[in-house]
Scaffold this motif. Structure first.
Motif, PDB file in Angstrom:
ATOM      1  N   THR A 149       0.854  -1.184   0.000  1.00 55.13           N
ATOM      2  CA  THR A 149       0.000   0.000   0.000  1.00 55.13           C
ATOM      3  C   THR A 149       0.889   1.232   0.000  1.00 55.13           C
ATOM      4  OG1 THR A 149      -0.099   0.327   2.401  1.00 55.13           O
ATOM      5  CG2 THR A 149      -1.670  -1.246   1.450  1.00 55.13           C
ATOM      6  N   SER A 150       0.262   2.384   0.078  1.00 56.63           N
ATOM      7  CA  SER A 150       0.984   3.628   0.378  1.00 56.63           C
ATOM      8  C   SER A 150       1.279   3.677   1.876  1.00 56.63           C
ATOM      9  CB  SER A 150       0.125   4.829  -0.009  1.00 56.63           C
ATOM     10  OG  SER A 150       0.618   6.006   0.586  1.00 56.63           O
ATOM     11  N   ASP A 151       2.322   4.400   2.249  1.00 54.62           N
ATOM     12  CA  ASP A 151       2.568   4.627   3.674  1.00 54.62           C
ATOM     13  C   ASP A 151       1.534   5.582   4.271  1.00 54.62           C
ATOM     14  OD1 ASP A 151       3.443   6.998   2.539  1.00 54.62           O
ATOM     15  OD2 ASP A 151       5.449   6.925   3.413  1.00 54.62           O
ATOM     16  N   GLN A 152       0.655   6.142   3.427  1.00 52.57           N
ATOM     17  CA  GLN A 152      -0.429   6.994   3.908  1.00 52.57           C
ATOM     18  C   GLN A 152      -1.717   6.211   4.164  1.00 52.57           C
ATOM     19  OE1 GLN A 152       0.342  10.332   4.509  1.00 52.57           O
ATOM     20  NE2 GLN A 152       2.361   9.472   4.038  1.00 52.57           N
ATOM     21  N   HIS A 153      -1.694   4.915   3.915  1.00 58.38           N
ATOM     22  CA  HIS A 153      -2.892   4.108   4.164  1.00 58.38           C
ATOM     23  C   HIS A 153      -3.132   4.004   5.670  1.00 58.38           C
ATOM     24  CE1 HIS A 153      -5.847   0.904   3.970  1.00 58.38           C
ATOM     25  NE2 HIS A 153      -5.811   0.938   2.642  1.00 58.38           N
ATOM     26  N   ASP A 154      -4.397   4.002   6.065  1.00 58.01           N
ATOM     27  CA  ASP A 154      -4.741   3.898   7.484  1.00 58.01           C
ATOM     28  C   ASP A 154      -4.197   2.617   8.115  1.00 58.01           C
ATOM     29  OD1 ASP A 154      -6.056   6.318   7.430  1.00 58.01           O
ATOM     30  OD2 ASP A 154      -8.071   5.448   7.250  1.00 58.01           O
ATOM     31  N   TRP A 155      -4.141   1.544   7.329  1.00 55.15           N
ATOM     32  CA  TRP A 155      -3.598   0.300   7.881  1.00 55.15           C
ATOM     33  C   TRP A 155      -2.156   0.493   8.347  1.00 55.15           C
ATOM     34  CZ3 TRP A 155      -5.104  -3.383   3.235  1.00 55.15           C
ATOM     35  CH2 TRP A 155      -6.503  -3.479   3.159  1.00 55.15           C
ATOM     36  N   PHE A 156      -1.361   1.152   7.519  1.00 51.92           N
ATOM     37  CA  PHE A 156       0.051   1.336   7.876  1.00 51.92           C
ATOM     38  C   PHE A 156       0.201   2.346   9.008  1.00 51.92           C
ATOM     39  CE2 PHE A 156       4.403   3.040   7.230  1.00 51.92           C
ATOM     40  CZ  PHE A 156       5.100   1.848   7.371  1.00 51.92           C
ATOM     41  N   ALA A 157      -0.626   3.373   8.979  1.00 54.74           N
ATOM     42  CA  ALA A 157      -0.570   4.357  10.062  1.00 54.74           C
ATOM     43  C   ALA A 157      -0.748   3.682  11.418  1.00 54.74           C
ATOM     44  CB  ALA A 157      -1.626   5.430   9.854  1.00 54.74           C
ATOM     45  N   GLN A 158      -1.643   2.707  11.491  1.00 58.55           N
ATOM     46  CA  GLN A 158      -1.840   1.976  12.743  1.00 58.55           C
ATOM     47  C   GLN A 158      -0.709   0.989  12.990  1.00 58.55           C
ATOM     48  OE1 GLN A 158      -5.711   0.190  13.228  1.00 58.55           O
ATOM     49  NE2 GLN A 158      -5.082  -1.013  15.013  1.00 58.55           N
ATOM     50  N   SER A 159      -0.293   0.281  11.956  1.00 54.65           N
ATOM     51  CA  SER A 159       0.724  -0.755  12.115  1.00 54.65           C
ATOM     52  C   SER A 159       2.026  -0.199  12.672  1.00 54.65           C
ATOM     53  CB  SER A 159       0.983  -1.438  10.770  1.00 54.65           C
ATOM     54  OG  SER A 159       1.862  -2.537  10.899  1.00 54.65           O
ATOM     55  N   ARG A 160       2.389   1.002  12.296  1.00 51.55           N
ATOM     56  CA  ARG A 160       3.677   1.550  12.698  1.00 51.55           C
ATOM     57  C   ARG A 160       3.667   2.131  14.114  1.00 51.55           C
ATOM     58  NH1 ARG A 160       4.513   6.432   8.462  1.00 51.55           N
ATOM     59  NH2 ARG A 160       6.676   5.718   8.774  1.00 51.55           N
ATOM     60  N   THR A 161       2.508   2.194  14.762  1.00 54.02           N
ATOM     61  CA  THR A 161       2.448   2.849  16.073  1.00 54.02           C
ATOM     62  C   THR A 161       3.090   2.020  17.175  1.00 54.02           C
ATOM     63  OG1 THR A 161       0.236   1.934  16.517  1.00 54.02           O
ATOM     64  CG2 THR A 161       0.346   4.134  15.503  1.00 54.02           C
ATOM     65  N   SER A 162       3.078   0.689  17.055  1.00 49.09           N
ATOM     66  CA  SER A 162       3.633  -0.149  18.115  1.00 49.09           C
ATOM     67  C   SER A 162       3.773  -1.568  17.601  1.00 49.09           C
ATOM     68  CB  SER A 162       2.721  -0.141  19.346  1.00 49.09           C
ATOM     69  OG  SER A 162       1.527  -0.865  19.076  1.00 49.09           O
ATOM     70  N   LYS A 163       4.378  -2.418  18.417  1.00 49.50           N
ATOM     71  CA  LYS A 163       4.524  -3.828  18.067  1.00 49.50           C
ATOM     72  C   LYS A 163       3.343  -4.666  18.553  1.00 49.50           C
ATOM     73  CE  LYS A 163       9.569  -3.521  18.308  1.00 49.50           C
ATOM     74  NZ  LYS A 163      10.797  -4.026  18.961  1.00 49.50           N
ATOM     75  N   GLU A 164       2.399  -4.036  19.227  1.00 46.26           N
ATOM     76  CA  GLU A 164       1.298  -4.778  19.835  1.00 46.26           C
ATOM     77  C   GLU A 164      -0.076  -4.424  19.292  1.00 46.26           C
ATOM     78  OE1 GLU A 164       3.540  -3.043  21.889  1.00 46.26           O
ATOM     79  OE2 GLU A 164       4.815  -4.835  22.067  1.00 46.26           O
ATOM     80  N   ASN A 165      -0.196  -3.401  18.426  1.00 49.60           N
ATOM     81  CA  ASN A 165      -1.519  -2.967  17.983  1.00 49.60           C
ATOM     82  C   ASN A 165      -2.172  -4.018  17.085  1.00 49.60           C
ATOM     83  OD1 ASN A 165      -1.364  -2.057  14.928  1.00 49.60           O
ATOM     84  ND2 ASN A 165       0.541  -1.399  15.903  1.00 49.60           N
ATOM     85  N   ALA A 166      -3.468  -3.834  16.797  1.00 53.45           N
ATOM     86  CA  ALA A 166      -4.249  -4.845  16.078  1.00 53.45           C
ATOM     87  C   ALA A 166      -3.734  -5.113  14.664  1.00 53.45           C
ATOM     88  CB  ALA A 166      -5.715  -4.419  16.025  1.00 53.45           C
ATOM     89  N   LYS A 167      -3.043  -4.142  14.074  1.00 54.06           N
ATOM     90  CA  LYS A 167      -2.506  -4.315  12.719  1.00 54.06           C
ATOM     91  C   LYS A 167      -0.976  -4.371  12.735  1.00 54.06           C
ATOM     92  CE  LYS A 167      -6.405  -2.488  10.061  1.00 54.06           C
ATOM     93  NZ  LYS A 167      -7.388  -2.540  11.154  1.00 54.06           N
ATOM     94  N   ALA A 168      -0.410  -4.709  13.866  1.00 52.86           N
ATOM     95  CA  ALA A 168       1.049  -4.742  13.977  1.00 52.86           C
ATOM     96  C   ALA A 168       1.675  -5.699  12.973  1.00 52.86           C
ATOM     97  CB  ALA A 168       1.450  -5.122  15.403  1.00 52.86           C
ATOM     98  N   ASP A 169       0.974  -6.796  12.657  1.00 55.27           N
ATOM     99  CA  ASP A 169       1.512  -7.819  11.763  1.00 55.27           C
ATOM    100  C   ASP A 169       0.924  -7.740  10.353  1.00 55.27           C
ATOM    101  OD1 ASP A 169       3.220 -10.057  11.343  1.00 55.27           O
ATOM    102  OD2 ASP A 169       1.499 -11.403  11.447  1.00 55.27           O
ATOM    103  N   TRP A 170       0.306  -6.609  10.019  1.00 55.61           N
ATOM    104  CA  TRP A 170      -0.257  -6.454   8.674  1.00 55.61           C
ATOM    105  C   TRP A 170       0.810  -6.063   7.652  1.00 55.61           C
ATOM    106  CZ3 TRP A 170      -5.834  -4.914   7.382  1.00 55.61           C
ATOM    107  CH2 TRP A 170      -6.735  -5.643   8.181  1.00 55.61           C
ATOM    108  N   TYR A 171       1.935  -5.582   8.093  1.00 51.48           N
ATOM    109  CA  TYR A 171       3.062  -5.226   7.229  1.00 51.48           C
ATOM    110  C   TYR A 171       4.276  -6.026   7.690  1.00 51.48           C
ATOM    111  CZ  TYR A 171       0.070  -1.535   5.431  1.00 51.48           C
ATOM    112  OH  TYR A 171      -0.969  -0.860   4.853  1.00 51.48           O
ATOM    113  N   VAL A 172       5.383  -5.878   6.981  1.00 51.00           N
ATOM    114  CA  VAL A 172       6.554  -6.712   7.237  1.00 51.00           C
ATOM    115  C   VAL A 172       7.582  -5.902   8.027  1.00 51.00           C
ATOM    116  CG1 VAL A 172       8.287  -8.207   6.206  1.00 51.00           C
ATOM    117  CG2 VAL A 172       6.067  -7.915   5.091  1.00 51.00           C
ATOM    118  N   TRP A 173       7.688  -6.213   9.297  1.00 49.06           N
ATOM    119  CA  TRP A 173       8.579  -5.519  10.232  1.00 49.06           C
ATOM    120  C   TRP A 173       9.644  -6.491  10.731  1.00 49.06           C
ATOM    121  CZ3 TRP A 173       7.891  -0.359  10.892  1.00 49.06           C
ATOM    122  CH2 TRP A 173       6.635   0.182  10.576  1.00 49.06           C
TER     123      TRP A 173
END
Length: 536
Positions: free
Chosen positions: A107-131
């Protein structure tokens, strides 16, 4: 004679539209959805079966729409969802199917999914991207490189980890191994199916999954190859092409099947795409079709290349069904790559269009190919493509194939817009405008329309078997057959006149010739085409 027992898409002619460059209606220099709607009559007049529209979704446009920030809305630069609905309704009224792009690898880094994923290692979408954590020395997790240059990893201080991106750093990789991510992408597919679309083109889908062990890619020595980026120095066996991708494709197909004959076609970039193309399309539970870059990046056109590409797809429908493109928004226009210096480019364009339309599979005709447009030369100060800018001047870039569609030859911007376009009109393109070619008997557009019309009437050309006749040299002779109908197609791939072997066209009824001389030929003019029916 036509066979109506097959799904509409098998053998259908698809017309690709790059919306930024098709028709501007609001004077901002960028094409839009109302512009496509305005020009649907032109597309219907070509006789094609379907249109494929490149991304028009919400996006910061760092990769011109292939960086999606909202999969279920239209970017304001292109219009609104209501504009899309109007386009879809008119296309269907004209008998045209509508295929839309889907970008499922990132996705774009402006997608809401990524905005949430990058906030912490524990959030609901933490594993939606590759960290991944850094190595002990702070360096990236492995040696993977991005297509656009540099490591495929960018540090994010908010999470204290690296995130993966196969393309721009602003295009973070989705973790499609995660079932929740798959479910979210299938919800996107359902959104557009519910809206009434007829198919999907899946962008770079072999990048959707990766090696979960994150092993280094092995090196690929540079000897004998042109290298413009670190990406070219690796064999990409771990950062893409995971064997679980076809299982996700089964989920995509299963959802689509609930809506009827939905066309699904995968883009498979890479140097050895055949195994993946087969894996993604084999049987009746995976995708309808796939296409690679067999022709898109080829520097020359030869009978040997055509035969080799077709030989891989000469079996039964269950073995898979290929699609073919000679040009698109990512590759330099074919006539500029293939036409010999000093050759008649318009004759060459008629030949390449006819060849594309006579192959076994789905021909994808890129906007402007019906006009014989050559590749445009773009000055550095006018470049928009981030890859071309980053690698100037070694990488040709994609802008030269994305210039505005020329509709008129008496307008400063070729009828595309009343304002300065986002890219300049290509050199000489105005003279080849749609208005200049319609009604001209030997124009590229009129000959292309004739070939499309004949293909539409012929089951042999749409879905038939293919075999190549032994002619030698650069005279390419192929025969298509289905249900007792046979079609013979001759193509002179050279800039010299070639002799047609005695008896080759015996028993054929002349149908089409690129120079209008349909009588059975003894000689075929440079880049000439001759098509006959009823052989045998």
């Amino acid at each position: 004679m036509t066979d109506n027992t097959q799904p509409w898409w098998r053998g259908a002619v698809i017309y690709q539209i790059y919306p930024r460059s098709y028709q501007d209606t609001n004077g901002d220099g960028v094409g839009d959805l109302p512009g496509i709607t305005r020009r649907l009559d032109h597309i219907a007049a070509l006789g094609v079966d379907a249109i494929w529209i490149s991304p028009f979704f919400r996006s910061p446009m760092k990769d011109f729409g292939y960086d999606v920030s909202d999969y279920c809305d239209v970017d304001p630069i292109f219009g609104t969802l209501a504009d899309f609905d109007e386009l879809l309704a008119k296309a269907h009224a004209l008998g045209l199917k509508v295929i839309v792009d889907q970008v499922y690898a990132h996705t774009s880094d402006q997608h809401d999914w990524f905005a949430q994923s990058r906030t912490s290692k524990e959030n609901a979408k933490a594993d939606w991207y590759v960290w991944r954590d850094a190595k002990p020395d702070g360096s990236p997790p492995n040696n993977w490189q991005s297509v656009f240059g540099g490591p495929a990893w960018t540090w994010d201080a908010r999470r204290g980890q690296y995130f993966m991106h196969n393309f721009l750093a602003s295009q973070p990789q989705l973790n499609v191994h995660n079932p929740e991510v798959q479910d979210a992408l299938l919800a996107v597919e359902k959104f557009w199916l519910d809206r009434g679309v007829d198919g999907f083109r899946l962008d770079a889908i072999n990048f959707a999954m990766f090696d979960p062990e994150f092993r280094d890619n092995p090196p690929w020595p540079a000897e004998g190859r042109t290298i413009t980026r670190p990406f070219d120095l690796q064999h990409h066996i771990h950062n893409q092409s995971h064997p679980d991708i076809p299982l996700f494709m089964e989920r995509v197909r299963s959802l689509a099947d609930g809506y009827g004959d939905i066309f699904t076609v995968a883009e498979i970039p890479g140097p050895d795409p055949l195994a993946e193309m087969r894996a993604y399309t084999k049987g009746d539970k995976r995708l309808s079709s796939a296409y690679s870059f067999d022709f898109l990046y080829a520097k020359s056109l030869s009978a040997r290349r055509v035969k080799a590409a077709q030989a891989n797809w000469a079996g039964s429908f269950d073995d898979g069904w290929a699609s073919w493109a000679f040009s698109n928004h990512d590759a330099p226009r074919c006539i500029s790559r293939w036409c010999p210096p000093g050759g008649d480019m318009q004759a060459f364009a008629k030949m390449t269009n006819a060849l594309l339309l006579c192959l076994r599979g789905n021909p994808i005709l890129y906007q402007g190919e019906e006009l014989g447009l050559p590749q445009a030369e773009i000055a550095f100060e006018d470049l928009q493509d981030p890859e071309a800018i980053a690698n100037w001047p070694l990488t040709l870039g994609r802008d030269g194939a994305r210039t505005p569609m020329p509709w008129l030859n008496d307008n400063s911007y070729a009828g595309f817009s009343e304002a300065k376009p986002w890219l300049p009109v290509g050199q000489g393109h105005s003279a080849l405008a749609v208005a200049s070619q319609y009604g001209q008997p030997f124009s590229v557009i009129e000959f292309t329309r004739l070939v499309i019309a004949f293909r539409k009437s012929s089951s042999a050309l749409r879905i038939g078997d293919i075999r190549f006749l032994d002619t030698g040299g650069e005279l390419l002779a192929l025969e298509r057959e289905w249900g007792g109908e046979r079609v013979l197609c001759l193509f002179n791939l050279s800039s010299d006149e070639v002799a047609v072997p005695a008896g080759l066209v015996e028993g054929c009824t002349p149908v089409l010739a690129s120079d209008g001389q349909v009588e059975a030929p003894r000689l075929l003019a440079p880049f000439g085409v001759w098509i006959g029916a009823g052989r045998g």
